[in-house]
Design a protein around this motif. Structure first.
Motif, short mmCIF file in Angstrom:
data_model
loop_
_atom_site.label_atom_id
_atom_site.label_comp_id
_atom_site.label_asym_id
_atom_site.label_seq_id
_atom_site.Cartn_x
_atom_site.Cartn_y
_atom_site.Cartn_z
N SER A 40 0.84 -1.20 0.00
CA SER A 40 0.00 0.00 0.00
C SER A 40 0.88 1.25 0.00
O SER A 40 2.05 1.20 0.40
CB SER A 40 -0.89 0.01 1.25
N ALA A 41 0.29 2.35 -0.45
CA ALA A 41 1.04 3.60 -0.50
C ALA A 41 1.53 4.04 0.89
O ALA A 41 2.68 4.46 1.03
CB ALA A 41 0.19 4.70 -1.15
N PRO A 42 0.70 3.93 1.94
CA PRO A 42 1.21 4.30 3.27
C PRO A 42 2.40 3.44 3.70
O PRO A 42 3.33 3.94 4.35
CB PRO A 42 0.01 4.07 4.19
N ALA A 43 2.38 2.14 3.34
CA ALA A 43 3.52 1.28 3.70
C ALA A 43 4.78 1.77 2.99
O ALA A 43 5.85 1.87 3.61
CB ALA A 43 3.22 -0.16 3.32
N LEU A 44 4.64 2.11 1.71
CA LEU A 44 5.80 2.58 0.95
C LEU A 44 6.31 3.91 1.53
O LEU A 44 7.51 4.13 1.65
CB LEU A 44 5.44 2.75 -0.53
N GLU A 45 5.37 4.77 1.88
CA GLU A 45 5.73 6.07 2.44
C GLU A 45 6.47 5.90 3.77
O GLU A 45 7.44 6.60 4.06
CB GLU A 45 4.46 6.93 2.61
N PHE A 46 6.01 4.92 4.55
CA PHE A 46 6.68 4.64 5.82
C PHE A 46 8.14 4.24 5.59
O PHE A 46 9.06 4.77 6.22
CB PHE A 46 5.94 3.51 6.56
N TYR A 47 8.37 3.33 4.65
CA TYR A 47 9.74 2.90 4.36
C TYR A 47 10.60 4.05 3.84
O TYR A 47 11.77 4.15 4.12
CB TYR A 47 9.74 1.75 3.34
N ARG A 48 9.96 4.95 3.07
CA ARG A 48 10.72 6.09 2.54
C ARG A 48 11.11 7.05 3.67
O ARG A 48 12.26 7.45 3.78
CB ARG A 48 9.91 6.84 1.47
N GLN A 49 10.11 7.36 4.49
CA GLN A 49 10.37 8.30 5.59
C GLN A 49 11.42 7.77 6.56
O GLN A 49 12.34 8.46 6.96
CB GLN A 49 9.09 8.49 6.40
N GLN A 50 11.24 6.50 6.94
CA GLN A 50 12.11 5.93 7.96
C GLN A 50 13.50 5.59 7.46
O GLN A 50 14.48 5.75 8.19
CB GLN A 50 11.46 4.65 8.55
N PHE A 51 13.58 5.08 6.23
CA PHE A 51 14.86 4.54 5.77
C PHE A 51 15.34 5.16 4.46
O PHE A 51 16.39 4.79 3.95
CB PHE A 51 14.76 3.02 5.59
N GLY A 52 14.55 6.03 3.90
CA GLY A 52 14.95 6.70 2.65
C GLY A 52 15.02 5.77 1.46
O GLY A 52 15.86 5.98 0.56
N ILE A 53 14.17 4.74 1.40
CA ILE A 53 14.24 3.83 0.24
C ILE A 53 13.93 4.60 -1.05
O ILE A 53 13.11 5.52 -1.06
CB ILE A 53 13.28 2.62 0.36
N ARG A 54 14.63 4.23 -2.12
CA ARG A 54 14.40 4.91 -3.40
C ARG A 54 13.45 4.13 -4.29
O ARG A 54 12.83 4.66 -5.19
CB ARG A 54 15.73 5.05 -4.15
N ARG A 55 13.41 2.81 -4.08
CA ARG A 55 12.59 1.98 -4.97
C ARG A 55 12.02 0.83 -4.17
O ARG A 55 12.62 0.38 -3.19
CB ARG A 55 13.45 1.44 -6.11
N ALA A 56 10.86 0.34 -4.61
CA ALA A 56 10.28 -0.85 -3.99
C ALA A 56 9.91 -1.86 -5.07
O ALA A 56 9.44 -1.49 -6.15
CB ALA A 56 9.04 -0.48 -3.18
N VAL A 57 10.17 -3.13 -4.78
CA VAL A 57 9.75 -4.21 -5.68
C VAL A 57 8.40 -4.69 -5.17
O VAL A 57 8.26 -5.09 -4.01
CB VAL A 57 10.75 -5.38 -5.67
#
Lengths: 331, 164
Positions: free
Chosen positions: A122-139
């Protein structure tokens, strides 16, 4: 759209580069990656050689460190991240949040990709990973339908990568316990689904029996194709009928969806198969390179060529290709 | 011209299938092991084949009825004792072995199609497969690679498929 290709050995990496990979993903020879099979993957010497070949040809190298660290040996997973950073890899593909935290603190310049094993849908899950860890891409996990992929791409704050081709498993990525239930080892912890030491093939009369840790999971007649010896693809007697109770041996093939995936804004297509030989990598990568080039040039006029379909069908597990989870009209 | 070439290869192949099973296996085994020791010296030195220490691997070429039995002791491949049962067996016909060796076919693909079979300890067979996949072909002389490709392509056409 970037074509991300698998390599379990140097010749496979070369085959991927020669046939048009934009990026190649590899793993180290231990349980820090989800294809931890004997004789496969890269030691330090070969990882350096891999990087040299990638740089010479102007491609990208990703390192999959996509299993979950064990409490008593977290240092091994940290060391894998340090090795990838030391190599100057273009990204590491991670699933474990402890490891993501470590990578971000220790190597702030190292790009992080969220592994399919993390199962963010989900978009909130992706946003969480971006905020917390700065991920650039998700598979993205393969449980999603095309419509869901499109919705997610519209809402996502990070680049998205989807699977294009390869063996399908039961699609409970990062959460599957079937292998550990029967063998004590799982992809999530040990990097292996059905470890080879637990697998036994035995010819009995005219049939080939597959046993996993002594438990019979399938029996093939002479004319039947075989699949990987995993519990999810075994045949069991349910309601008096022997059948694939959980999943049929099937390979995912989302080639026909390329125009839609491109229009949705998918940034990368991933091919599965680090456990396969350079011959597989050559054939499958060349086919996908041609298809992606066709989509980039001709857009909506794209049609899957018979020749491509034949090559992919030949290399498929179970000799079937399907749109798999991307095609779920009921969802 | 092509037809002539094809009938010669077919004749040769059929002759091989008849004659080879009648010959003793040791000359082939000695030559095979010598080839492995020469070509895989770097891997042996790096300990990449240590998993074969005192284990017996049998390569079974089904159509030619050739069984090559290999073990490893110290830092070299050696012939296995005749009366010791194989710990792991890899079986396929000659054409499919050559197709794998020349890089035409993927072993997993052949396995799915039941043309390549693993018996005994799966881990040994799988590790051998992966180690050979990782072999750097640039270390084989170009002429030998070319020959391998030509023979593999020819055999792929003339050999009846395992399943048929």
């Amino acid at each position: 759209m970037e074509l991300v290709c698998p390599a379990g050995s140097l010749p496979a990496l070369e085959a991927a580069i020669d046939n048009g990979a934009d990026a190649v993903y590899i793993g180290f020879s231990d349980e820090t990656n989800a294809r931890n099979f004997g004789g496969l993957n890269f030691n330090d010497k070969n990882a350096l050689r891999a990087l040299e070949r990638i740089r010479n040809r102007g491609r990208k190298l990703y390192v999959a460190i996509n299993t979950y660290a064990k409490p008593d040996s977290f240092t091994r997973w940290q060391a894998a991240v340090d090795r990838a950073a030391g190599l100057n890899a273009d990204a590491v593909i991670l699933a474990d949040i402890g490891l993501m935290g470590y990578a971000q603190r220790r190597h702030p310049d190292l790009a992080l990709h969220l592994s399919v094993q993390a199962s963010a849908t989900s978009a909130p899950a992706l946003e969480f990973y971006r905020q917390q860890f700065g991920i650039r891409r998700a598979v993205l996990p393969r449980v999603l339908s095309l419509k869901q992929v499109q919705q997610l791409t519209a809402a996502s704050c990070v680049e998205l990568e989807v699977f294009g081709f390869g063996s399908l498993c039961i699609m409970a990525e990062g959460r599957c316990h079937l292998s550990s239930y029967i063998t004590g080892e799982s992809p999530n912890k040990n990097g292996v689904c059905s470890p080879a030491k637990a697998v036994e093939w035995r010819k009995v009369a005219n049939e080939l029996e597959t046993r996993l840790n002594g438990v019979l999971i399938d029996r093939f007649a002479d004319h039947e194709n075989a699949g990987y010896p995993t519990l999810c693809k075994g045949r069991f007697i349910v309601d008096g009928k022997r059948q694939h109770a959980l999943e049929e041996p099937t390979s995912l093939n989302s080639m026909a969806l390329l125009p839609e995936l491109k229009a949705a804004g998918i940034k990368a297509i991933k091919l599965e198969g680090r456990q396969r030989s350079p011959a597989y990598v050559s054939q499958v990568v060349r086919t996908w390179r041609e298809a992606i080039d066709q989509v980039l040039q001709h857009g909506d006029d794209f049609l899957v060529k018979d020749r491509w379909q034949e090559t992919l069908a030949k290399n498929s597990e179970g000799k079937q290709t399907t749109l798999g989870a991307y095609d779920r009209p009921w969802q | 011209m092509l037809a002539v070439k094809r009938s010669i290869s077919q004749l040769g192949y059929r002759f091989g299938c008849k004659i080879l099973p009648l010959l003793p296996s040791w000359p082939g085994e000695v030559a095979f092991i010598k080839l492995l020791n020469t070509r895989l010296s770097e891997e042996l030195h790096d300990g990449l084949f240590d998993f074969l220490d005192n284990q017996v691997l049998e390569v079974n070429v089904t159509d030619l009825q050739i069984r090559l039995r290999v073990s490893k002791r110290d830092a070299a491949f050696v012939r296995a004792l005749a009366d010791v049962e194989a710990d792991s067996t890899i079986s396929a016909n000659f054409a499919d072995f050559l197709a794998i060796a020349s890089g035409r076919e993927d072993p997993d693909t052949l396995f799915f199609q039941r043309r390549l079979c693993l018996g005994g300890q799966t881990e040994i067979g799988l590790t051998v497969k992966n180690r050979l996949d990782a072999f750097d072909r640039s270390r084989i002389p170009q002429w030998a690679l070319r020959w391998l490709e030509v023979i593999a392509a020819e055999l792929a056409v003339i050999t009846p498929k395992y399943r048929e």
